[in-house]
Enzyme design. Structure first.
Site, short mmCIF file in Angstrom:
data_model
loop_
_atom_site.label_atom_id
_atom_site.label_comp_id
_atom_site.label_asym_id
_atom_site.label_seq_id
_atom_site.Cartn_x
_atom_site.Cartn_y
_atom_site.Cartn_z
N ASN A 96 -1.95 -0.08 7.39
CA ASN A 96 -1.35 -1.38 7.72
C ASN A 96 -0.51 -2.00 6.60
O ASN A 96 -0.33 -3.20 6.53
CB ASN A 96 -2.40 -2.33 8.28
CG ASN A 96 -3.46 -2.72 7.28
OD1 ASN A 96 -3.43 -2.27 6.13
ND2 ASN A 96 -4.38 -3.57 7.69
N TYR A 104 -12.02 -3.44 -2.78
CA TYR A 104 -12.57 -3.52 -1.42
C TYR A 104 -14.09 -3.56 -1.40
O TYR A 104 -14.71 -3.21 -0.39
CB TYR A 104 -12.04 -2.35 -0.58
CG TYR A 104 -10.61 -2.53 -0.12
CD1 TYR A 104 -10.23 -3.63 0.66
CD2 TYR A 104 -9.63 -1.60 -0.44
CE1 TYR A 104 -8.92 -3.80 1.09
CE2 TYR A 104 -8.31 -1.75 0.00
CZ TYR A 104 -7.96 -2.86 0.76
OH TYR A 104 -6.66 -3.02 1.20
N GLU A 164 -8.82 -11.26 -7.34
CA GLU A 164 -7.92 -10.11 -7.23
C GLU A 164 -6.80 -10.17 -8.28
O GLU A 164 -6.45 -9.15 -8.87
CB GLU A 164 -7.34 -10.05 -5.82
CG GLU A 164 -8.40 -9.64 -4.79
CD GLU A 164 -8.00 -9.84 -3.34
OE1 GLU A 164 -8.85 -9.59 -2.46
OE2 GLU A 164 -6.84 -10.26 -3.07
N HIS A 220 -1.58 -5.59 1.58
CA HIS A 220 -2.77 -6.40 1.36
C HIS A 220 -2.35 -7.81 0.95
O HIS A 220 -1.40 -7.96 0.18
CB HIS A 220 -3.63 -5.81 0.23
CG HIS A 220 -4.70 -6.76 -0.21
ND1 HIS A 220 -5.89 -6.90 0.46
CD2 HIS A 220 -4.72 -7.67 -1.21
CE1 HIS A 220 -6.61 -7.86 -0.12
NE2 HIS A 220 -5.92 -8.34 -1.14
N LYS A 251 0.84 -1.20 0.00
CA LYS A 251 0.00 0.00 0.00
C LYS A 251 0.88 1.26 0.00
O LYS A 251 2.10 1.18 0.22
CB LYS A 251 -0.94 -0.07 1.21
CG LYS A 251 -1.92 -1.25 1.17
CD LYS A 251 -2.75 -1.35 2.44
CE LYS A 251 -3.71 -2.52 2.43
NZ LYS A 251 -4.48 -2.63 3.71
P1 DAT Z 1 -7.07 -7.59 5.68
O1 DAT Z 1 -6.38 -6.44 4.97
O2 DAT Z 1 -6.25 -8.11 6.82
O3 DAT Z 1 -7.52 -8.67 4.74
P2 DAT Z 1 -9.87 -6.81 5.82
O4 DAT Z 1 -10.04 -7.46 4.49
O5 DAT Z 1 -10.82 -7.19 6.90
O6 DAT Z 1 -8.38 -7.00 6.38
O7 DAT Z 1 -9.97 -5.22 5.65
C1 DAT Z 1 -9.31 -4.60 4.58
C2 DAT Z 1 -8.62 -3.36 5.09
O8 DAT Z 1 -9.58 -2.46 5.63
C3 DAT Z 1 -7.63 -3.61 6.23
O9 DAT Z 1 -6.37 -4.01 5.78
C4 DAT Z 1 -7.59 -2.27 6.90
C5 DAT Z 1 -9.01 -1.75 6.72
N1 DAT Z 1 -9.80 -2.02 7.92
C6 DAT Z 1 -10.34 -3.21 8.31
N2 DAT Z 1 -10.98 -3.10 9.47
C7 DAT Z 1 -10.85 -1.80 9.84
C8 DAT Z 1 -11.29 -1.03 10.94
N3 DAT Z 1 -12.01 -1.59 11.93
N4 DAT Z 1 -10.96 0.28 10.98
C9 DAT Z 1 -10.25 0.85 9.99
N5 DAT Z 1 -9.79 0.19 8.91
C10 DAT Z 1 -10.09 -1.11 8.84
MG MG Z 2 -9.00 -8.68 3.29
#
Ligand code: DAT
Ligand code: MG
Length: 149
Positions: free
Chosen positions: A114, A51, A128, A117, A11
């Site tokens: 974070n 997303y 994806e 991805h 990212k």
């Molecule tokens: P991951 O990236 O671990 O697959 P995810 O698919 O649940 O996680 O969510 C995608 C992204 O969205 C994640 O990397 C960061 C953001 N995200 C997820 N939960 C969040 C939250 N509670 N607050 C803010 N950003 C969040």
């Molecule tokens: Mg995810």
């Protein structure tokens, strides 16, 4: 046999913090095979599609803004168990929960910054990879001495 593939994206914060080689290096050293790699500036439409599952979440707009805020490195890695194993290298979604030794555990503190991805399963990996890469952008090459059978 055809090896499993996953989609990994570094990212904008990962690029801006100079963590591209560190992150790619961890996947390479584990033994995953890099078969796709490009740098792009994602469009809003691409971020929203990537997303789409999270479109109802309160953090969705911020997430799209973050993902489109700068350059992203798109990667495809191949190898035995690479989808699950890639998630282990990435670490838990919330860096506060991510184990030391994982990318998120070692290099970030904020769930909304974070770094990386990684596809979360076979269906998302397939979707994806085809969303971010044309077939012609995946490069075939062989290990002379395979790291797995
Ligand atoms: P991951 O990236 O671990 O697959 P995810 O698919 O649940 O996680 O969510 C995608 C992204 O969205 C994640 O990397 C960061 C953001 N995200 C997820 N939960 C969040 C939250 N509670 N607050 C803010 N950003 C969040
Ligand atoms: Mg995810």
């Amino acid at each position: 046999t055809k090896q499993e593939r996953t989609f990994i994206a570094i990212k904008p914060d990962g690029v801006q913090r100079g963590l591209v080689s560190e992150i790619i290096g961890r996947f390479e050293k584990k033994g995953y095979k890099l078969v796709g790699m490009k740098m792009i500036n994602p469009t809003k439409a691409q971020a929203e599609e990537h997303y789409a599952d999270l479109s109802s979440k309160p953090f969705f707009n911020g997430l799209v803004k973050y993902f489109t805020s700068g350059a992203v490195v798109c990667l495809v890695f191949e190898g035995k168990g690479v989808i699950k194993g890639g998630r282990v290298l990435v670490g838990a979604t919330n860096p506060s929960d991510a184990n030391p030794g994982s990318i998120r555990g070692d290099f970030c503190v904020d769930i909304s910054r974070n770094l990386i991805h990684g596809s979360d399963g076979p269906e998302s990996a397939k979707a994806e990879i085809s969303m971010w890469f044309k077939d012609s952008e995946i490069t075939q090459w062989n290990f002379i001495t395979p790291v797995y059978e």
